[in-house]
Scaffold this motif. Structure first.
Motif, short mmCIF file in Angstrom:
data_model
loop_
_atom_site.label_atom_id
_atom_site.label_comp_id
_atom_site.label_asym_id
_atom_site.label_seq_id
_atom_site.Cartn_x
_atom_site.Cartn_y
_atom_site.Cartn_z
N GLY A 1 -14.46 -0.60 4.12
CA GLY A 1 -13.25 -0.09 3.51
C GLY A 1 -13.16 -0.37 2.02
N ARG A 2 -14.11 -1.15 1.50
CA ARG A 2 -14.14 -1.39 0.05
C ARG A 2 -14.46 -0.10 -0.69
N PHE A 3 -13.91 0.04 -1.88
CA PHE A 3 -14.30 1.15 -2.75
C PHE A 3 -15.68 0.85 -3.34
N VAL B 1 -9.18 -7.76 3.30
CA VAL B 1 -8.84 -7.86 1.87
C VAL B 1 -8.87 -6.48 1.22
N ALA B 2 -9.86 -5.66 1.57
CA ALA B 2 -9.94 -4.31 1.02
C ALA B 2 -8.72 -3.49 1.39
N ILE C 1 -5.68 -4.61 2.22
CA ILE C 1 -4.51 -5.14 1.51
C ILE C 1 -4.47 -4.59 0.08
N LEU C 2 -5.63 -4.65 -0.59
CA LEU C 2 -5.71 -4.18 -1.97
C LEU C 2 -5.42 -2.69 -2.07
N ASP C 3 -5.96 -1.91 -1.13
CA ASP C 3 -5.77 -0.46 -1.17
C ASP C 3 -4.31 -0.09 -0.87
N LEU C 4 -3.67 -0.82 0.03
CA LEU C 4 -2.25 -0.59 0.30
C LEU C 4 -1.41 -0.89 -0.94
N ALA C 5 -1.74 -2.00 -1.62
CA ALA C 5 -1.02 -2.35 -2.85
C ALA C 5 -1.19 -1.27 -3.91
N MET C 6 -2.40 -0.77 -4.05
CA MET C 6 -2.68 0.26 -5.04
C MET C 6 -1.93 1.55 -4.71
N LEU C 7 -1.89 1.91 -3.43
CA LEU C 7 -1.17 3.11 -3.01
C LEU C 7 0.33 2.97 -3.29
N VAL D 1 -11.56 -3.32 -8.39
CA VAL D 1 -12.80 -4.10 -8.48
C VAL D 1 -12.90 -5.02 -7.26
N HIS D 2 -13.11 -4.43 -6.10
CA HIS D 2 -13.32 -5.14 -4.83
C HIS D 2 -12.11 -5.96 -4.39
#
Length: 317
Positions: free
Chosen positions: A31-33, A229-230, A232-238, A255-256
């Motif tokens: 799920g990481r970019f 972690v990926a 969580i980060l993607d939800l925050a970004m969205l 950045v990961h």
């Protein structure tokens, strides 16, 4: 390594000196970019820049850069999914790498004060006398390597630690946090039985590698912490993309484990709001896990130092 860095540094820029990247959402199975050149072959993999080169990235006029980093996030997930109370407490205190360093090398002259011990942990070991490769850095390597299934031989190869040191350090690590082993064994059993693995937000995966192969086991051990972690980060970004004014907060890169942003100079209230999007309570067993981001602000992406006074520096909000 150097070839990759040269590839990034020699990349073409746009006419207004912007470094462009295509961020690939569905490329990695965790799920990481990932990132690469844009469709016009401009820019490159922004996630691949070494820290020493980030000084060349600056914000637009009237803007500052902010780096929101979910530091120690993957090990925090391991602590919660393994239900190892001592490891959870190590993360709650804040500086888990120094905390672990004291346990892994108990014979060093520790004081019991975490801040003072951090300075002691910054000493370089005789067996890897490379700037930055201090005992605290090595403790971080041992954590990640041990959590994700590396043997002392594997840690020795990757971290340039003598075999005896690696074996002793790993033994001390698992003695301090015994429930990590139990989680690893339960995960390996699922893989051998061809069962799916599910991360803390419900993402599932079925590994197609040979279920008895140590490589497949290591993939499975890495999946839940990395993908959690990926996500969580993607939800925050969205959330930030949907809710915030792009003239107040502009997303520049993922950045990961971190987000690179720019915002109007001095408007720290904008960052306070962005942080709330990253503080997502995730139910893990009988408690909510919230991974706190570290926030650094500056006029270029490099770390602030005597030679780079305009670099990013961690702040409290």
């Amino acid at each position: 390594d150097k070839t990759k860095q040269l590839g990034s540094l020699n990349a073409k820029l746009t006419p207004d000196n912007r470094y462009m990247s295509s961020f690939n959402v569905g490329a990695a199975w965790t799920g990481r970019f990932s990132s690469s050149k844009n469709p016009y072959q401009i820019g490159g993999n922004l996630q691949n820049w070494a820290e020493r080169h980030r000084i060349i990235a600056i914000p637009d006029a009237g803007m500052e850069l902010a780096y929101l980093d979910l530091k120690q996030a993957e090990s925090n997930v391991v602590a919660h999914i393994s239900q190892d109370e001592a490891y959870i407490e190590a993360h709650r205190i804040g500086d888990v790498h120094t905390y672990v360093c004291r346990l892994v090398w108990p014979d060093m002259a520790w004081t019991g004060d975490l801040k003072r011990d951090k300075a002691i942990a910054k000493v370089l070991p005789d067996w890897d006398n490379v700037p930055g490769h201090d005992f605290r850095f090595q403790a971080k390597r041992i954590q990640h390597g041990s959590n994700f299934g590396l043997t002392p031989q594997g840690i020795s190869m990757i971290a340039h630690i003598p075999m005896k040191e690696a074996a002793k350090a790993q033994a001390n690590y698992f003695k301090a946090f015994p429930k990590i082993r139990a989680w690893q064994e339960a995960t390996a059993k699922k893989i051998r039985n061809h069962e799916t693995l599910t991360n803390c937000l419900g993402r599932t995966i079925l590994l197609f590698g040979r279920p008895w192969d140590p490589h497949t086991i290591k993939q499975g051990l890495a999946f839940v912490p990395q993908s959690t972690v990926a996500d969580i980060l993607d939800l925050a970004m969205l959330r930030a993309w949907n809710d915030m004014d792009p003239f107040e907060l502009e997303l520049l890169a993922q950045v990961h484990d971190a987000l690179l942003l720019q915002f109007p100079c001095g408007k720290l209230d904008v960052l306070k709001k962005a942080i709330t999007y990253m503080q997502i309570p995730i139910p893990v067993h009988d408690r909510n896990m919230v991974i706190q981001p570290e926030v650094a602000v500056g006029m270029n992406w490099g770390k602030r130092s005597d030679t780079n006074p305009d670099g990013i520096e961690e702040i409290e909000l």
